[in-house]
Design a protein around this motif. Structure first.
Motif, PDB file in Angstrom:
ATOM      1  N   CYS A   1       6.039  13.108 -70.730  1.00  8.38           N
ATOM      2  CA  CYS A   1       5.668  14.523 -70.518  1.00  8.38           C
ATOM      3  C   CYS A   1       4.683  14.651 -69.359  1.00  8.38           C
ATOM      4  N   GLY A   2       3.736  13.735 -69.289  1.00 10.84           N
ATOM      5  CA  GLY A   2       2.773  13.766 -68.189  1.00 10.84           C
ATOM      6  C   GLY A   2       3.445  13.558 -66.846  1.00 10.84           C
ATOM      7  N   LEU A   3       4.383  12.618 -66.792  1.00  8.20           N
ATOM      8  CA  LEU A   3       5.111  12.371 -65.545  1.00  8.20           C
ATOM      9  C   LEU A   3       5.963  13.578 -65.152  1.00  8.20           C
ATOM     10  N   GLN A   4       6.568  14.225 -66.137  1.00  7.36           N
ATOM     11  CA  GLN A   4       7.346  15.430 -65.833  1.00  7.36           C
ATOM     12  C   GLN A   4       6.448  16.528 -65.275  1.00  7.36           C
ATOM     13  N   ALA A   5       5.266  16.699 -65.860  1.00  6.88           N
ATOM     14  CA  ALA A   5       4.336  17.724 -65.370  1.00  6.88           C
ATOM     15  C   ALA A   5       3.876  17.391 -63.955  1.00  6.88           C
ATOM     16  N   LEU A   6       3.563  16.128 -63.699  1.00  7.04           N
ATOM     17  CA  LEU A   6       3.138  15.730 -62.352  1.00  7.04           C
ATOM     18  C   LEU A   6       4.264  15.898 -61.340  1.00  7.04           C
ATOM     19  N   THR A   7       5.477  15.586 -61.758  1.00  5.34           N
ATOM     20  CA  THR A   7       6.622  15.752 -60.861  1.00  5.34           C
ATOM     21  C   THR A   7       6.819  17.223 -60.526  1.00  5.34           C
ATOM     22  N   ALA A   8       6.734  18.080 -61.538  1.00  3.61           N
ATOM     23  CA  ALA A   8       6.886  19.519 -61.300  1.00  3.61           C
ATOM     24  C   ALA A   8       5.783  20.027 -60.372  1.00  3.61           C
ATOM     25  N   LEU A   9       4.565  19.554 -60.575  1.00  2.97           N
ATOM     26  CA  LEU A   9       3.453  19.954 -59.709  1.00  2.97           C
ATOM     27  C   LEU A   9       3.674  19.465 -58.286  1.00  2.97           C
ATOM     28  N   SER A  10       4.147  18.236 -58.140  1.00  3.78           N
ATOM     29  CA  SER A  10       4.425  17.691 -56.804  1.00  3.78           C
ATOM     30  C   SER A  10       5.510  18.490 -56.100  1.00  3.78           C
ATOM     31  N   VAL A  11       6.557  18.837 -56.829  1.00  3.93           N
ATOM     32  CA  VAL A  11       7.638  19.636 -56.239  1.00  3.93           C
ATOM     33  C   VAL A  11       7.098  20.995 -55.797  1.00  3.93           C
ATOM     34  N   GLY A  12       6.266  21.599 -56.627  1.00  4.50           N
ATOM     35  CA  GLY A  12       5.667  22.881 -56.261  1.00  4.50           C
ATOM     36  C   GLY A  12       4.807  22.771 -55.015  1.00  4.50           C
ATOM     37  N   CYS A  13       4.024  21.704 -54.915  1.00  6.93           N
ATOM     38  CA  CYS A  13       3.178  21.502 -53.734  1.00  6.93           C
ATOM     39  C   CYS A  13       4.028  21.296 -52.484  1.00  6.93           C
ATOM     40  N   ILE A  14       5.085  20.529 -52.607  1.00  4.62           N
ATOM     41  CA  ILE A  14       5.958  20.273 -51.458  1.00  4.62           C
ATOM     42  C   ILE A  14       6.640  21.561 -51.019  1.00  4.62           C
ATOM     43  N   GLN A  15       7.077  22.379 -51.969  1.00  6.91           N
ATOM     44  CA  GLN A  15       7.712  23.648 -51.613  1.00  6.91           C
ATOM     45  C   GLN A  15       6.707  24.582 -50.936  1.00  6.91           C
ATOM     46  N   THR A  16       5.493  24.619 -51.445  1.00  9.39           N
ATOM     47  CA  THR A  16       4.455  25.448 -50.832  1.00  9.39           C
ATOM     48  C   THR A  16       4.153  24.964 -49.427  1.00  9.39           C
ATOM     49  N   TYR A  17       4.055  23.664 -49.239  1.00 11.09           N
ATOM     50  CA  TYR A  17       3.813  23.098 -47.914  1.00 11.09           C
ATOM     51  C   TYR A  17       4.957  23.459 -46.965  1.00 11.09           C
ATOM     52  N   ARG A  18       6.195  23.319 -47.444  1.00  8.90           N
ATOM     53  CA  ARG A  18       7.360  23.657 -46.619  1.00  8.90           C
ATOM     54  C   ARG A  18       7.330  25.123 -46.217  1.00  8.90           C
ATOM     55  N   ASP A  19       7.034  25.999 -47.184  1.00  9.93           N
ATOM     56  CA  ASP A  19       6.971  27.429 -46.881  1.00  9.93           C
ATOM     57  C   ASP A  19       5.854  27.724 -45.878  1.00  9.93           C
ATOM     58  N   GLY A  20       4.729  27.042 -46.031  1.00  8.06           N
ATOM     59  CA  GLY A  20       3.621  27.228 -45.094  1.00  8.06           C
ATOM     60  C   GLY A  20       3.979  26.785 -43.686  1.00  8.06           C
ATOM     61  N   VAL A  21       4.676  25.666 -43.588  1.00  8.23           N
ATOM     62  CA  VAL A  21       5.082  25.172 -42.267  1.00  8.23           C
ATOM     63  C   VAL A  21       6.073  26.140 -41.626  1.00  8.23           C
ATOM     64  N   GLU A  22       7.030  26.624 -42.417  1.00  8.75           N
ATOM     65  CA  GLU A  22       7.995  27.587 -41.876  1.00  8.75           C
ATOM     66  C   GLU A  22       7.289  28.857 -41.421  1.00  8.75           C
ATOM     67  N   SER A  23       6.355  29.343 -42.236  1.00  5.32           N
ATOM     68  CA  SER A  23       5.612  30.552 -41.884  1.00  5.32           C
ATOM     69  C   SER A  23       4.780  30.333 -40.632  1.00  5.32           C
ATOM     70  N   LEU A  24       4.159  29.163 -40.531  1.00  3.25           N
ATOM     71  CA  LEU A  24       3.366  28.853 -39.341  1.00  3.25           C
ATOM     72  C   LEU A  24       4.241  28.808 -38.101  1.00  3.25           C
ATOM     73  N   GLY A  25       5.429  28.236 -38.210  1.00  2.00           N
ATOM     74  CA  GLY A  25       6.355  28.183 -37.079  1.00  2.00           C
ATOM     75  C   GLY A  25       6.754  29.581 -36.632  1.00  2.00           C
ATOM     76  N   GLU A  26       7.049  30.443 -37.613  1.00  2.00           N
ATOM     77  CA  GLU A  26       7.416  31.818 -37.267  1.00  2.00           C
ATOM     78  C   GLU A  26       6.240  32.547 -36.623  1.00  2.00           C
ATOM     79  N   ALA A  27       5.040  32.361 -37.171  1.00  2.00           N
ATOM     80  CA  ALA A  27       3.854  33.025 -36.609  1.00  2.00           C
ATOM     81  C   ALA A  27       3.572  32.529 -35.195  1.00  2.00           C
TER      82      ALA A  27
END
Length: 123
Positions: free
Chosen positions: A50-76
């Motif tokens: 369960c802990g590994l699943q929670a950490l994996t979900a958190l990591s995926v969320g962080c990676i998606q946020t980072y990706r969205d930030g990079v895309e937004s920065l590129g557009e800006a």
């Protein structure tokens, strides 16, 4: 060595090296403790899972946020570069439009000087 015979000597078949009897109560205690340990290990593995699943979900969320930030920065950055080029173009237009101003300023100074001379003549 189960027989208790010294090293190098084969176990004797006689009564001198017999295996002691196993206490059935102790064996039941060992089986019960092994069951408890197995249950605790299962619970620990479930918790780790369960802990590994929670950490994996958190990591995926962080990676998606980072990706969205990079895309937004590129557009800006792209929009900023376009705005800068538009500003440079407008500044060049303004510079071309302002080219007659120094000649006009010279004419105004000349007129002012002429008016001052006329005022001097009139006094």
């Amino acid at each position: 060595r189960l027989s208790g015979a010294p090293r190098g000597e084969p176990p004797t078949a006689g009564g001198g090296g017999s295996i002691p009897a196993i206490d059935p109560g102790a064996l039941q205690d060992v089986v019960a403790l092994a069951g408890q340990v197995a249950a605790q290990v299962d619970e620990l593995l479930r918790n780790v899972h369960c802990g590994l699943q929670a950490l994996t979900a958190l990591s995926v969320g962080c990676i998606q946020t980072y990706r969205d930030g990079v895309e937004s920065l590129g557009e800006a950055a792209d929009l900023s570069i376009r705005a800068m080029y538009a500003l440079v173009a407008r500044c060049e237009e303004l510079d071309r439009a302002m080219q007659p101003v120094p000649a006009l300023a010279k004419r105004i100074r000349d007129m002012k000087g002429t008016l001052e001379r006329l005022e001097g003549l009139c006094k």
